[in-house]
Every structure is written in C-alpha cells, then in structure tokens.
Design a protein around this motif. Structure first.
Motif, PDB file in Angstrom:
ATOM      1  N   ALA A 226       1.023  -1.039   0.250  1.00  0.00           N
ATOM      2  CA  ALA A 226      -0.193   0.146  -0.114  1.00  0.00           C
ATOM      3  C   ALA A 226       0.721   1.628   0.133  1.00  0.00           C
ATOM      4  O   ALA A 226       0.567   2.080  -0.409  1.00  0.00           O
ATOM      5  CB  ALA A 226      -0.685  -0.231   1.299  1.00  0.00           C
ATOM      6  N   ARG A 244      -3.775   4.915   7.074  1.00  0.00           N
ATOM      7  CA  ARG A 244      -4.590   4.045   6.439  1.00  0.00           C
ATOM      8  C   ARG A 244      -4.211   3.037   6.110  1.00  0.00           C
ATOM      9  O   ARG A 244      -4.840   1.829   5.302  1.00  0.00           O
ATOM     10  CB  ARG A 244      -4.733   5.537   4.898  1.00  0.00           C
ATOM     11  CG  ARG A 244      -6.537   5.178   5.099  1.00  0.00           C
ATOM     12  CD  ARG A 244      -7.005   6.214   6.091  1.00  0.00           C
ATOM     13  NE  ARG A 244      -7.285   7.472   5.619  1.00  0.00           N
ATOM     14  CZ  ARG A 244      -7.500   8.092   4.811  1.00  0.00           C
ATOM     15  NH1 ARG A 244      -8.094   7.955   4.151  1.00  0.00           N
ATOM     16  NH2 ARG A 244      -7.091  10.095   4.977  1.00  0.00           N
ATOM     17  N   PHE A 248      -5.397  -0.780   6.065  1.00  0.00           N
ATOM     18  CA  PHE A 248      -5.799  -1.626   4.801  1.00  0.00           C
ATOM     19  C   PHE A 248      -5.428  -3.158   5.298  1.00  0.00           C
ATOM     20  O   PHE A 248      -5.862  -3.813   4.957  1.00  0.00           O
ATOM     21  CB  PHE A 248      -5.420  -0.935   3.835  1.00  0.00           C
ATOM     22  CG  PHE A 248      -5.455  -1.621   2.479  1.00  0.00           C
ATOM     23  CD1 PHE A 248      -6.712  -1.861   1.577  1.00  0.00           C
ATOM     24  CD2 PHE A 248      -4.445  -2.173   2.493  1.00  0.00           C
ATOM     25  CE1 PHE A 248      -6.072  -2.984   0.607  1.00  0.00           C
ATOM     26  CE2 PHE A 248      -3.672  -3.262   0.734  1.00  0.00           C
ATOM     27  CZ  PHE A 248      -5.138  -3.015   0.228  1.00  0.00           C
ATOM     28  N   ALA A 272     -13.952   0.434   7.226  1.00  0.00           N
ATOM     29  CA  ALA A 272     -13.558  -0.984   6.680  1.00  0.00           C
ATOM     30  C   ALA A 272     -14.104  -1.768   7.114  1.00  0.00           C
ATOM     31  O   ALA A 272     -14.406  -2.816   6.641  1.00  0.00           O
ATOM     32  CB  ALA A 272     -11.723  -0.419   6.571  1.00  0.00           C
ATOM     33  N   LEU A 300      -9.239  -0.647  -0.694  1.00  0.00           N
ATOM     34  CA  LEU A 300      -9.190   0.579  -1.747  1.00  0.00           C
ATOM     35  C   LEU A 300     -10.130   1.810  -1.042  1.00  0.00           C
ATOM     36  O   LEU A 300      -9.650   2.807  -1.129  1.00  0.00           O
ATOM     37  CB  LEU A 300      -8.214   0.144  -2.182  1.00  0.00           C
ATOM     38  CG  LEU A 300      -6.946  -0.251  -2.455  1.00  0.00           C
ATOM     39  CD1 LEU A 300      -6.105  -0.667  -3.901  1.00  0.00           C
ATOM     40  CD2 LEU A 300      -6.346  -0.038  -1.206  1.00  0.00           C
TER      41      LEU A 300
END
Length: 318
Positions: A226, A244, A248, A272, A300
């Motif tokens: 990422a 973030r 993820f 999320a 994403l």
C-alpha cells in the motif's frame, strides 16, 4: 481468546482527571467492583469488574494521555456492557475518546444514546476494470525455489486455502498480486527476506516475519504494498496516511484469517470493518479470484485510497 475493548484519548484538564477518578469510584461502588487509585508519575485509577475479566485502567501520563485495552474474556456479557457504560460516562472529560470494541457494544450504545447522530452505512462495491479482471484471472505464481529461499518462503508463498471451512476471500490471488507488483524491476520474484529488507529500508519500520503465523507476514506485506502503490486522498499528515495503510492491511488479514489487527482511528477503521462484514455476508459461498479482487479494490475505495499511476513493465518471471 477474550473479546477486547481498546480505548485511548487525552483529557481536557487536570480537573477532568480528578472528576473522572471520582466518577469511576462511584461506578465501582454501585457495582461492587474493587478499585485502586494510582498516584505516582502516572495518575489515575483501575477497576476489577470480574474475576474472569481483565482490569479497566484509566491511567494518564504527564500530558493527560491514556492508551489501554481490556479483555472481558469469560466474564458474562453484562460485564462487557457495564465497561461500555463506564467508558461512555467518562467520555465528556476527554478532548476525544476513541473506543474500538470487538463486540461492537460500544457503537450500539453510543447510537442508542445519540439516535439523532446515527449515520447510515452506505455499502459500495466497485466494478472491476478489464485490467483488474485480467489480474484476477491470471494471478497464479509458480514456485521456483532458489538457493537463498528459506523455509518461510515455501510456507508463505506455497500456502493455499486448505482450511476446514471454505474461505470467502482468496489469499493467493491478492498475496501474489502484491508480490508481483513489489518485484517489478527485479530479475526474480522477491523472497520474504528481500521484502523484509525492502520494507525496512523504504518504510523505516519493522517488517514482521513469523513462521507458522502467516497473518502477521501478510499484514506486513500488505502495508508495504500500500505504501508503494497507493495514494491516500485527503490525508492531513504522514501519520494519517500511514494509519490508512495499517487499516487496509489489517482488514485484509482479518478477512483471510479472522485476525483482529489492533486499535486504530475509529472513523476509518469502523468504515472498513463494516464494509468487510457486509461484503462477507453478501458473498457467503466459496472464494473466487474475481470476487476476492473485487474486495481488494473496493476496500481501497472505502478507505479513500487510489492506485498510483505506474508505468507498465514487462512481466517478471521467477
């Protein structure tokens, strides 16, 4: 393993700290919880809700900050609920109190106490592009061991979904995509050790490799990918951007292994987590590469992250 409540925040003032301590004392007296006040370099109070639960600590450093967690373990559900009530009772004394409850009782309680502030969750699953669909259909990476391979490589890269229950998210399709992306420019597909060196050199942080524990290796791999291949839109600071990346990676590992990744920003993490749960609920049959890639790219999008524009290179062969 017990259900965990993570909580952290900074108090408004030393007066708020004193009032909070008194509130906790009263709450403990009402529920017959033993407690002990702490008065040293760090000040605060801890309470013992139940013999089968960990203590609840409100202990603050010199800057009035607190960062802690408690596992309710085998205690009755009522104990978990009382801890949530206590956290809500002391919430006004914080500039901001962030709570992440694996049992989700905290969110339910806050919404119940503030019905007008409840925001509906909007589920959004993106449509894959032709290139992304092609990625899903051609994801396989054949193993060709080299002299510098270690046992962890055969274990991690050779791992398939040979579990007791059919998985809903395909580990190989996403794992191998990230590995191929990170291997661009190399003459071979990178090993775990090489990825570890790459991560620690570029990200200046520890890349966790744990033989027998692929979930932690997967989280490190996803965070590294990422950081190299995505842009976080609207990030106000490097810390916000990195947060973030961590969320993820945590959600991917959670979807593969059911692993909870820790305590992060409540807003993005909650968004999320809700998406992950809804996605798995909507796709209850066995995993397919196409569905798994849809989860990958949709996650994403949920976290307001997008792929960087990177020039295509020739496919790397093992």
């Amino acid at each position: 393993m017990g259900v965990t409540i993570f909580y952290k925040g900074t108090l408004k003032s030393t007066e708020d700290r004193d009032i909070l301590i008194e509130k906790v004392k009263v709450f403990c007296a009402e529920h017959n919880w033993p407690y002990e006040e702490i008065d040293g370099i760090e000040k605060g109070i801890w309470a013992a809700p139940h013999p089968e639960s960990e203590s609840v600590r409100f202990v603050f450093d010199g800057k009035l900050r607190m960062d802690d967690f408690t596992k309710t373990a085998f205690a009755p559900d009522e104990i978990h609920e009382r801890i949530v009530e206590l956290l809500y009772a002391v919430k006004p004394h914080f500039r901001r109190l962030t709570v992440l409850d694996e049992a989700k009782m905290w969110d339910d309680y806050v919404e119940r106490m503030n019905p007008s502030k409840k925001k509906p969750f909007i589920y959004k699953e993106i449509e894959l592009t032709e290139e992304q669909r092609w990625e899903a259909e051609t994801h396989e990476v054949k193993l060709h061991p080299r002299p510098n391979w270690q046992a962890i490589d055969m274990e991690f890269w050779g791992m398939t979904e040979d579990w007791n229950a059919p998985p809903q998210i395909s580990l190989p399709v996403i794992r191998d995509k990230m590995r191929k992306d990170l291997s661009r420019g190399s003459r071979h597909l990178l090993t775990i050790v090489e990825l570890k060196e790459l991560g620690e050199r570029k990200r200046e942080q520890y890349f966790e490799v744990r033989p027998g524990g692929p979930e932690m290796t997967m989280m490190s791999l996803a965070e590294l990918w990422a950081s190299e291949y995505t842009v976080v839109k609207g990030a106000r600071s490097p810390q916000s951007r990195d947060l973030r990346f961590i969320i993820f990676a945590s959600m991917l590992s959670n979807a593969f292994f059911g692993l909870f990744g820790g305590m992060y920003d409540r807003n993005w993490h909650k968004k999320a987590f809700l998406f992950k749960d809804e996605f798995l609920d909507r796709h209850k049959d066995s995993a397919t590469p196409l569905r798994s890639m849809s989860f990958f790219y949709s996650l994403l999008d949920v976290l307001n992250m997008e792929l960087k524009q990177i020039e295509k290179e020739e496919e790397v062969s093992p």
